[in-house]
Design a protein around this motif. Structure first.
Motif, PDB file in Angstrom:
ATOM      1  N   ARG A   1     -22.528  -9.240 -43.810  1.00 63.90           N
ATOM      2  CA  ARG A   1     -22.539 -10.362 -44.746  1.00 63.90           C
ATOM      3  C   ARG A   1     -23.630 -10.224 -45.814  1.00 63.90           C
ATOM      4  NH1 ARG A   1     -20.639 -15.373 -43.790  1.00 63.90           N
ATOM      5  NH2 ARG A   1     -20.464 -15.046 -41.551  1.00 63.90           N
ATOM      6  N   PHE A   2     -23.294 -10.617 -47.047  1.00 66.05           N
ATOM      7  CA  PHE A   2     -24.315 -10.807 -48.078  1.00 66.05           C
ATOM      8  C   PHE A   2     -24.712 -12.283 -48.032  1.00 66.05           C
ATOM      9  CE2 PHE A   2     -21.964  -7.200 -50.007  1.00 66.05           C
ATOM     10  CZ  PHE A   2     -23.037  -6.330 -50.201  1.00 66.05           C
ATOM     11  N   GLU A   3     -25.939 -12.570 -47.694  1.00 64.99           N
ATOM     12  CA  GLU A   3     -26.382 -13.971 -47.643  1.00 64.99           C
ATOM     13  C   GLU A   3     -27.871 -14.038 -47.952  1.00 64.99           C
ATOM     14  OE1 GLU A   3     -24.602 -16.681 -47.223  1.00 64.99           O
ATOM     15  OE2 GLU A   3     -26.088 -18.212 -46.764  1.00 64.99           O
TER      16      GLU A   3
ATOM     17  N   LEU B   1     -28.572 -11.658 -33.253  1.00 66.70           N
ATOM     18  CA  LEU B   1     -28.989 -10.390 -33.849  1.00 66.70           C
ATOM     19  C   LEU B   1     -28.899 -10.373 -35.373  1.00 66.70           C
ATOM     20  CD1 LEU B   1     -27.222  -8.080 -31.267  1.00 66.70           C
ATOM     21  CD2 LEU B   1     -29.675  -8.484 -31.463  1.00 66.70           C
ATOM     22  N   CYS B   2     -28.170 -11.310 -35.948  1.00 61.43           N
ATOM     23  CA  CYS B   2     -27.908 -11.225 -37.389  1.00 61.43           C
ATOM     24  C   CYS B   2     -28.514 -12.414 -38.134  1.00 61.43           C
ATOM     25  CB  CYS B   2     -26.398 -11.160 -37.625  1.00 61.43           C
ATOM     26  SG  CYS B   2     -25.975 -11.059 -39.357  1.00 61.43           S
TER      27      CYS B   2
ATOM     28  N   GLY C   1     -24.509  -2.230 -39.549  1.00 64.07           N
ATOM     29  CA  GLY C   1     -23.170  -1.646 -39.620  1.00 64.07           C
ATOM     30  C   GLY C   1     -22.884  -0.799 -38.388  1.00 64.07           C
ATOM     31  N   MET C   2     -23.896  -0.028 -37.954  1.00 62.88           N
ATOM     32  CA  MET C   2     -23.712   0.823 -36.757  1.00 62.88           C
ATOM     33  C   MET C   2     -23.737  -0.022 -35.487  1.00 62.88           C
ATOM     34  SD  MET C   2     -25.849   4.296 -37.566  1.00 62.88           S
ATOM     35  CE  MET C   2     -27.322   3.573 -38.228  1.00 62.88           C
ATOM     36  N   MET C   3     -24.716  -0.928 -35.428  1.00 64.24           N
ATOM     37  CA  MET C   3     -24.904  -1.749 -34.225  1.00 64.24           C
ATOM     38  C   MET C   3     -23.667  -2.610 -33.926  1.00 64.24           C
ATOM     39  SD  MET C   3     -28.240  -4.110 -33.579  1.00 64.24           S
ATOM     40  CE  MET C   3     -27.837  -5.403 -34.737  1.00 64.24           C
ATOM     41  N   PHE C   4     -23.052  -3.126 -34.989  1.00 60.47           N
ATOM     42  CA  PHE C   4     -21.933  -4.051 -34.793  1.00 60.47           C
ATOM     43  C   PHE C   4     -20.664  -3.346 -34.305  1.00 60.47           C
ATOM     44  CE2 PHE C   4     -23.910  -7.069 -38.155  1.00 60.47           C
ATOM     45  CZ  PHE C   4     -24.820  -7.503 -37.216  1.00 60.47           C
TER      46      PHE C   4
ATOM     47  N   ARG D   1     -31.210  -2.436 -47.480  1.00 64.26           N
ATOM     48  CA  ARG D   1     -30.118  -1.457 -47.302  1.00 64.26           C
ATOM     49  C   ARG D   1     -30.182  -0.827 -45.909  1.00 64.26           C
ATOM     50  NH1 ARG D   1     -31.222   0.983 -52.449  1.00 64.26           N
ATOM     51  NH2 ARG D   1     -30.006  -0.034 -54.054  1.00 64.26           N
ATOM     52  N   ARG D   2     -31.430  -0.500 -45.494  1.00 64.94           N
ATOM     53  CA  ARG D   2     -31.609   0.143 -44.186  1.00 64.94           C
ATOM     54  C   ARG D   2     -31.116  -0.796 -43.078  1.00 64.94           C
ATOM     55  NH1 ARG D   2     -37.283   1.178 -43.539  1.00 64.94           N
ATOM     56  NH2 ARG D   2     -37.226   1.918 -45.657  1.00 64.94           N
ATOM     57  N   ARG D   3     -31.496  -2.082 -43.197  1.00 66.52           N
ATOM     58  CA  ARG D   3     -31.081  -3.053 -42.171  1.00 66.52           C
ATOM     59  C   ARG D   3     -29.560  -3.204 -42.146  1.00 66.52           C
ATOM     60  NH1 ARG D   3     -33.512  -7.789 -43.656  1.00 66.52           N
ATOM     61  NH2 ARG D   3     -31.631  -8.957 -44.095  1.00 66.52           N
ATOM     62  N   ARG D   4     -28.968  -3.189 -43.315  1.00 66.00           N
ATOM     63  CA  ARG D   4     -27.510  -3.336 -43.375  1.00 66.00           C
ATOM     64  C   ARG D   4     -26.822  -2.131 -42.735  1.00 66.00           C
ATOM     65  NH1 ARG D   4     -26.304  -7.484 -46.606  1.00 66.00           N
ATOM     66  NH2 ARG D   4     -24.118  -6.926 -46.573  1.00 66.00           N
TER      67      ARG D   4
END
Lengths: 103, 209
Positions: free
Chosen positions: B122-124, A57-58, A17-20, A10-13
């Motif tokens: 993305r959910f992956e 990055l992703c 979300g902010m970084m993107f 969750r933290r990474r997401r």
């Protein structure tokens, strides 16, 4: 997965979300829209840079694109398999084609 | 002289294979015509089967394609290889038949698209050690399994994947054959590939279908 195990994800997401939203960054959803053009070499230099920056990055998009490419490779290899071409000529069909030709 | 088909693309008198085949077809000599049909019927049936899926419909498409080839051989101007011209004809005949076939045994394309959260992330799942396509292709029934998954796609998407990625038509050729815009071809192609990726995931991950 336990609640504690999901927290780093969750933290990474949230971080993603902010970084993107930063300049030259795109979301995974925007990245998705460029995949076909990227694979076909239809992106210009700036678009390619933005696409590849997101890719660096992703991890989710790297995994996704890798699987997308593998599935495509598999489909191409299996679909165009020369072994699929009938080794035995279908005699009924040959006869039907020639009979129609003679009409 | 017959068909005069040689591996190097030239016949014994120096004309090309295509020239000889065209002369043969125009002359309508029965034995040469039969040799021509036998030479091409296998790959044409494979192409038609990939498009219409059903073997009986595929045979009908091939028969119609040959009838068309015999009728239109005078119009073949040599702008492309004869086989390319014939490929286009069998694809078009197969597409005409496909339009008459109604299918219900397909999956929902929307259910197989990638998913994103509210931030557009993305959910992956992470794939730790996926099988390579090369390794998968060594499995004896792999072709049938993969083609079976492609067949699950709705025809409006499946046909674009087959024409673009397997039959190797260009985007423009697919758009012309299906009478839709090139932009529409690209959108559907990407959605078809994304859906296929989901369908093939268990195979690539080594979990079997």
């Amino acid at each position: 997965m336990s609640k504690a195990g999901q927290e780093p994800i969750r933290r990474r997401r949230r971080l993603h979300g902010m970084m993107f939203r930063l300049p030259l960054m795109i979301t995974c959803e925007a990245f998705e829209d460029f995949i076909l053009a990227y694979l076909e070499g239809d992106l210009n230099a700036r678009q390619t840079f933005v696409f590849e920056l997101h890719l660096k990055l992703c991890r989710e998009c790297r995994d996704y694109l890798d699987a997308y490419r593998k599935a495509l490779e598999l489909a191409k290899a299996c679909g165009s398999d020369e072994a699929a071409v009938l080794q035995k000529v279908p005699e009924d069909l040959v006869a039907a084609v020639l009979a129609a030709r003679d009409c | 002289m017959g068909c005069g088909l040689e591996a190097d693309g030239k016949s014994s008198i120096g004309t090309t294979i295509d020239d000889d085949a065209v002369i043969t077809l125009k002359a309508g000599e029965p034995r040469s015509t039969e040799r021509f049909v036998r030479l091409h019927v296998g790959w044409m049936l494979a192409v038609a089967t990939r498009i219409v899926r059903d073997p009986h419909h595929a045979e009908d498409a091939v028969q119609n394609a040959f009838a068309n080839i015999f009728d239109k051989i005078d119009e073949f101007g040599g702008r492309s290889a004869l086989k390319t011209w014939m490929h286009r004809i069998v694809v078009n005949e197969s597409l005409m038949l496909l339009r008459k076939i109604k299918r219900t045994d397909t999956v929902s394309i929307d259910d197989l698209q990638p998913e994103f959260d509210a931030n557009g992330c993305r959910f992956e799942d992470h794939w730790a050690a996926p099988n390579t396509p090369e390794a998968l292709l060594l499995q004896s029934d792999m072709r049938a399994q993969v083609m079976g998954q492609i067949d699950l796609l709705p025809d409006t998407y499946r046909i674009i994947l087959v024409l673009r990625d397997i039959e190797e038509l260009t985007t423009r050729e697919v758009a012309e054959a299906l009478e839709i815009s090139e932009a529409n071809v690209k959108v559907r192609l990407h959605r078809a590939r994304a859906a296929l990726k989901r369908l093939l995931e268990p195979l690539v991950k080594g979990q079997g279908l």
